[in-house]
Design an enzyme around this catalytic site. Structure first.
Site, PDB file in Angstrom:
ATOM      1  CG  LEU A 190      -3.001  24.624 -13.300  1.00 32.95           C
ATOM      2  CD1 LEU A 190      -1.521  24.601 -12.977  1.00 32.95           C
ATOM      3  CD2 LEU A 190      -3.469  23.237 -13.715  1.00 32.95           C
ATOM      4  CG  ASP A 191      -8.278  22.697  -8.678  1.00 38.11           C
ATOM      5  OD1 ASP A 191      -9.089  23.389  -9.317  1.00 38.11           O
ATOM      6  OD2 ASP A 191      -8.381  21.465  -8.537  1.00 38.11           O
ATOM      7  NE  ARG A 192      -6.604  27.894  -1.957  1.00 38.15           N
ATOM      8  CZ  ARG A 192      -6.142  27.264  -0.862  1.00 38.15           C
ATOM      9  NH1 ARG A 192      -4.910  27.512  -0.440  1.00 38.15           N
ATOM     10  NH2 ARG A 192      -6.895  26.425  -0.202  1.00 38.15           N
ATOM     11  CB  THR A 194      -3.169  22.004  -8.959  1.00 38.76           C
ATOM     12  OG1 THR A 194      -4.287  21.277  -8.445  1.00 38.76           O
ATOM     13  CG2 THR A 194      -2.458  21.155  -9.984  1.00 38.76           C
ATOM     14  CG  HIS A 287     -11.725  19.738  -7.075  1.00 39.05           C
ATOM     15  ND1 HIS A 287     -12.230  19.836  -5.782  1.00 39.05           N
ATOM     16  CD2 HIS A 287     -11.045  20.891  -7.289  1.00 39.05           C
ATOM     17  CE1 HIS A 287     -11.862  20.997  -5.258  1.00 39.05           C
ATOM     18  NE2 HIS A 287     -11.143  21.651  -6.158  1.00 39.05           N
TER      19      HIS A 287
END
Length: 413
Positions: A190-192, A194, A287
């Site tokens: 997961l993105d930082r 999110t 993204h």
């Protein structure tokens, strides 16, 4: 070689466990003059530096020394090492890397590197650096499910999953190891910024199985996001391809030559300014949800990249508008010379709250002369994008978290 969980260990990890600092940095750097360098391995030194300080709602790591080890990547071959440092890494400026190279802090195969050193295939790069990790939110990591193979967590926003870039100890895997005594490996990312459901494996077999499920798309995912404007009431499918325009800055955009990407959106609520939207990504591009929402004209309202007018202009990149080169120049200033400001963040400022965010403070470290940053603010640490549910219709399992507060409340932003 494999660790206790059956995971194959990367070459630089093996090097760090088997080599002392003198072995890596070489006698000529003066490292061997310190007797502790001949005793302590790089792995042990890093483990000793795992200390956390919680203050003002942030988890901080005091500065520490770290010897970064890597091997020459294919795109680095036959290139000047200074050029690689400057173009590939955003953490320090060109003057610092010149200082590091001229001060004997960088070696190639345990021999001093210089400003004119060219990297070759197979070269091992050692960089002794005084690290300053950015703070992250001091939020607990909630375990949703666990057994002997898999742990499902509710990942807090603002914390990266594993060591990367400027982060090492302030990551999910390291926090779980040092504070919860759990050795885990991410099955996906997961993105930082999110938050939400993610799976971590305790064994290589479990990681491989979950990875296969995700690659074969037998796992469905549902996210919620709070976006700018009135999202359409009917279901919207965006199947525009996505490409990484600038990896160093983390910029991705819709481009016809990008990788196929599909996301299905449906509106849950609208309060007159923003909409809460359910997002179902059918592919897993970097993204993807954020980029597709921006393309549709409804970026996530507090997104510091894709809802930033100072980067994308008044139309916020709707329909893929804007020149990539100009966008990159403006984005490069965010978090360095300017605080990142999303549409929602602009609204907060209008209500009289003082602007706060990470950027260069104008001060330098007394130890390494590196430029120092101010502490991040909410605009740097919280994104209104949450992975609420993961499940498998084939195997009949499903895990989900509660809706975050920003998705439940009907506030103005």
């Amino acid at each position: 070689m494999y660790d206790s969980g059956g995971f194959r260990m990367r070459r630089q990890i093996l090097d760090s466990r088997q080599s002392t600092l003198a072995d890596i940095l070489g006698e000529t750097t003066g490292a061997a003059a310190n007797e502790s360098f001949n005793i302590v391995t790089i792995h042990d030194e890093v483990a000793q530096g795992a200390k956390y300080v919680v203050a003002d709602g942030l988890r901080k790591v005091p500065p520490y020394y770290f010897t970064y080890l890597t091997y020459c990547k294919e795109r680095w071959r036959d290139r000047n090492i200074l050029d690689i440092f400057v173009t590939e890494f955003r953490d320090r400026d060109e003057e610092y890397y010149k200082f590091a190279l001229s001060s004997g802090l960088v070696t190639i195969n345990s021999k001093l590197a210089g400003l004119d050193t060219i990297l070759r295939n197979g070269d091992r790069i050692g960089h002794r650096i005084h690290r300053h990790e950015p703070p992250v939110p001091a939020k607990s990591i909630e375990i949703v499910f666990q057994d002997e193979d898999i742990i499902a967590i509710d990942k807090p926003s603002g914390i990266p999953v594993h060591p990367t870039g400027r982060y090492r100890f302030n990551t999910i895997t390291e926090i779980m190891k040092h504070e919860m005594g759990l050795i885990v490996h991410p099955c996906h990312r997961l993105d930082r910024l999110t938050s939400g459901i993610m799976f971590l494996a305790r064994t290589a077999k479990a990681a491989q199985l979950m990875g296969t499920r995700l690659r074969e798309r037998t796992v469905f995912k549902e996210y919620v996001a709070r976006v700018v404007g009135e999202f359409p009431e009917h279901e919207v499918t965006c199947d525009m391809p996505v490409v990484t325009v600038h990896p160093k800055l983390g910029l991705n955009r819709v481009k016809m030559d990008g990788k196929p990407a599909t996301t299905i959106f449906s509106r849950l609520s609208y309060n007159g300014k923003t909409s809460v939207v359910r997002c179902r990504p059918l592919t897993g591009r970097t993204h993807q949800i954020r980029v597709h929402l921006q393309y549709l004209g409804h970026p996530i309202a507090n997104d510091p990249i894709y809802a930033n007018r100072r980067v994308f202009g008044p139309d916020l990149g709707k329909g893929g508008s804007g020149d990539d080169d100009d966008i990159v120049v403006r984005l490069a200033r965010m978090g360095k010379y300017e605080e990142a400001q999303s549409v929602a963040y602009e609204e907060i400022i209008q209500y009289g709250k003082k602007a706060q965010g990470e950027k260069l403070s104008g001060e330098k470290c007394e130890v390494c002369n590196a430029e120092l940053y101010s502490d991040p603010g909410l605009n740097d640490l919280v994104l209104w994008l949450h992975a609420q549910k993961y499940g498998s219709n084939v195997e009949g399992w499903e895990y989900q978290t509660k809706l975050p507060e920003w998705a439940q409340q009907n506030f103005c932003l």
